[in-house]
Design an enzyme around this catalytic site. Structure first.
Site, PDB file in Angstrom:
ATOM      1  CG  ASP A 138      -9.957  -0.335 -22.740  1.00  0.00           C
ATOM      2  OD1 ASP A 138      -9.922  -1.557 -22.626  1.00  0.00           O
ATOM      3  OD2 ASP A 138      -8.993   0.409 -22.441  1.00  0.00           O
ATOM      4  NE  ARG A 175      -8.332  -5.393 -20.522  1.00  0.00           N
ATOM      5  CZ  ARG A 175      -8.339  -4.116 -20.907  1.00  0.00           C
ATOM      6  NH1 ARG A 175      -7.471  -3.263 -20.394  1.00  0.00           N
ATOM      7  NH2 ARG A 175      -9.198  -3.700 -21.798  1.00  0.00           N
ATOM      8  CD  GLU A 192       0.146  -6.508  11.256  1.00  0.00           C
ATOM      9  OE1 GLU A 192      -0.205  -5.341  11.023  1.00  0.00           O
ATOM     10  OE2 GLU A 192      -0.632  -7.463  11.329  1.00  0.00           O
ATOM     11  N   PRO A 197       0.816  -1.222   0.000  1.00  0.00           N
ATOM     12  CG  PRO A 197      -0.460  -1.352   1.959  1.00  0.00           C
ATOM     13  CD  PRO A 197       0.534  -2.098   1.128  1.00  0.00           C
TER      14      PRO A 197
HETATM   15 CL1  6GU Z   1      -0.167  -3.720  -3.352  1.00  0.00          CL
HETATM   16  N1  6GU Z   1      -0.937  -4.518  -0.977  1.00  0.00           N
HETATM   17  C1  6GU Z   1      -1.728  -4.451   0.102  1.00  0.00           C
HETATM   18  N2  6GU Z   1      -1.519  -5.291   1.121  1.00  0.00           N
HETATM   19  N3  6GU Z   1      -2.718  -3.589   0.227  1.00  0.00           N
HETATM   20  C2  6GU Z   1      -2.911  -2.770  -0.800  1.00  0.00           C
HETATM   21  C3  6GU Z   1      -2.127  -2.774  -1.952  1.00  0.00           C
HETATM   22  C4  6GU Z   1      -1.130  -3.674  -2.002  1.00  0.00           C
HETATM   23  N4  6GU Z   1      -2.570  -1.831  -2.791  1.00  0.00           N
HETATM   24  C5  6GU Z   1      -3.578  -1.262  -2.159  1.00  0.00           C
HETATM   25  N5  6GU Z   1      -3.787  -1.810  -0.970  1.00  0.00           N
END
Ligand code: 6GU
Length: 249
Positions: free
Chosen positions: A167, A152, A114, A87
Site C-alpha cells: 500500500d 500491520r 510538560e 514531539p
Molecule cells: Cl510522540 N507525543 C506528544 N505528546 N506529542 C506529539 C508526539 C508525541 N508526536 C507528535 N506530537
C-alpha cells in the site's frame, strides 16, 4: 511481537487496541500488548509521578524513579528498544515502522505533562519517536499510532490480500482512486478503463493515477521512489498544470 506500554493513563488503551485487526492479532498470538501503570511504581505514600521543574518554569515534570523502576522491573535481564514517545523524537515514517516491526519486543514510554526528567532520556531510553509536527497532550495516542502501524507489518496480522507491503508509503506512492459498485452512482460513472477487462491497461492506469496523485499532493515522496522509465514518461505529462484525470489512460 511483545510490546510493553508504560503510561499514567492505562485506561486509554483498553478499547483502542482491542478491536478489529489488533484484536485478531492478539487472539492469534501474533501480538502481545501489556499496559503498565507508571503510578504503580511510584515509591512515596502519595504515589507521586511528577514534580516541579528545577530552575523554575511552566508545569510539571515526570519524575525519573517511577519510570526507571517500572521499565527495569518489566525488562529484568532482557534487552529491547526502550522508546520514549515525544514531539522531540525522530519522525515516525514507514521505513522506521518496518524496522520496528522486525523486533521481537518493544517498550514504549508515554511522556506526559510538560515533559520528562532528562535522565530518563539519557540513561533509560534508547530511542525517541514523534508521530508528527504538532503537540499532543500526551504520548498515549502516539503510542497507539505506533502499535497499529507496526502491527500491520507483523507477518500474519493482515490477510495475504491486504499485505502492508503493497500500500501507500510502503511502495512510496499514494494510492490512486478506487471504486466499487454501483457502476453509476447519481450520474457519476466508474472510469471506463476499470471495466475494460484489459489488465495491462488497468495496471498502467492505476500506476498513472498513483503517480499523478503523489505529484499533486506529496511531491516530496517522489524523491524516495524507484521510478521506471515508463513512470518518468508518465510524470512528464503532468508537468503541464493539471490534466483531466479521466482523460488519461
Ligand atoms: Cl510522540 N507525543 C506528544 N505528546 N506529542 C506529539 C508526539 C508525541 N508526536 C507528535 N506530537
Amino acid at each position: 511481537m511483545r510490546i510493553d506500554i508504560f503510561t499514567l493513563f492505562p485506561a486509554m488503551f483498553f478499547s483502542a487496541l482491542q478491536e478489529s485487526i489488533l484484536k485478531r492479532a492478539q487472539q492469534r498470538g501474533l501480538l502481545t500488548l501489556i499496559v503498565h501503570s507508571i503510578r504503580d511504581y511510584a515509591l512515596d505514600r502519595h504515589q507521586m509521578t511528577d514534580d516541579l521543574p528545577y530552575g523554575g518554569g511552566e508545569g510539571m515534570i515526570l519524575k525519573p524513579e517511577p519510570i526507571f523502576r517500572a521499565v527495569r522491573s518489566v525488562l529484568g535481564q532482557a534487552t529491547a528498544p526502550v522508546i520514549l514517545l515525544t514531539p522531540q523524537g525522530r519522525p515516525l515514517k514507514s521505513a522506521l515502522v518496518q524496522e520496528l516491526a522486525q523486533q521481537p519486543r518493544l517498550l514504549l514510554i508515554c511522556g506526559h505533562y510538560e515533559g520528562v526528567d532528562e535522565r530518563v532520556r539519557r540513561y533509560l531510553v534508547t530511542d525517541e519517536i514523534s508521530i508528527g509536527d504538532y503537540v499532543l497532550t500526551g504520548g498515549e495516542l502516539a503510542a497507539m499510532v505506533l502499535v497499529d502501524a507496526v502491527a500491520r507489518f507483523i507477518p500474519g496480522v493482515l490477510g495475504a490480500a491486504e499485505s502492508a507491503h503493497h500500500d501507500s508509503y510502503a511502495s512510496g506512492l499514494l494510492e490512486g482512486p478506487q471504486y466499487t459498485r454501483p457502476l453509476v452512482f447519481e450520474n457519476w460513472a466508474v472510469p471506463e478503463v476499470l471495466v475494460s477487462g484489459n489488465h495491462a491497461r488497468i495496471a498502467r492506469w492505476k500506476r498513472t493515477m498513483a503517480l499523478q496523485r503523489t505529484l499533486e499532493r506529496r511531491p516530496d515522496l517522489l524523491e524516495g521512489v524507484m521510478l521506471t522509465g515508463e513512470d518518468v514518461e508518465i510524470l512528464k505529462q503532468f508537468h503541464r498544470p493539471m490534466d483531466e484525470p479521466d482523460a488519461m489512460e
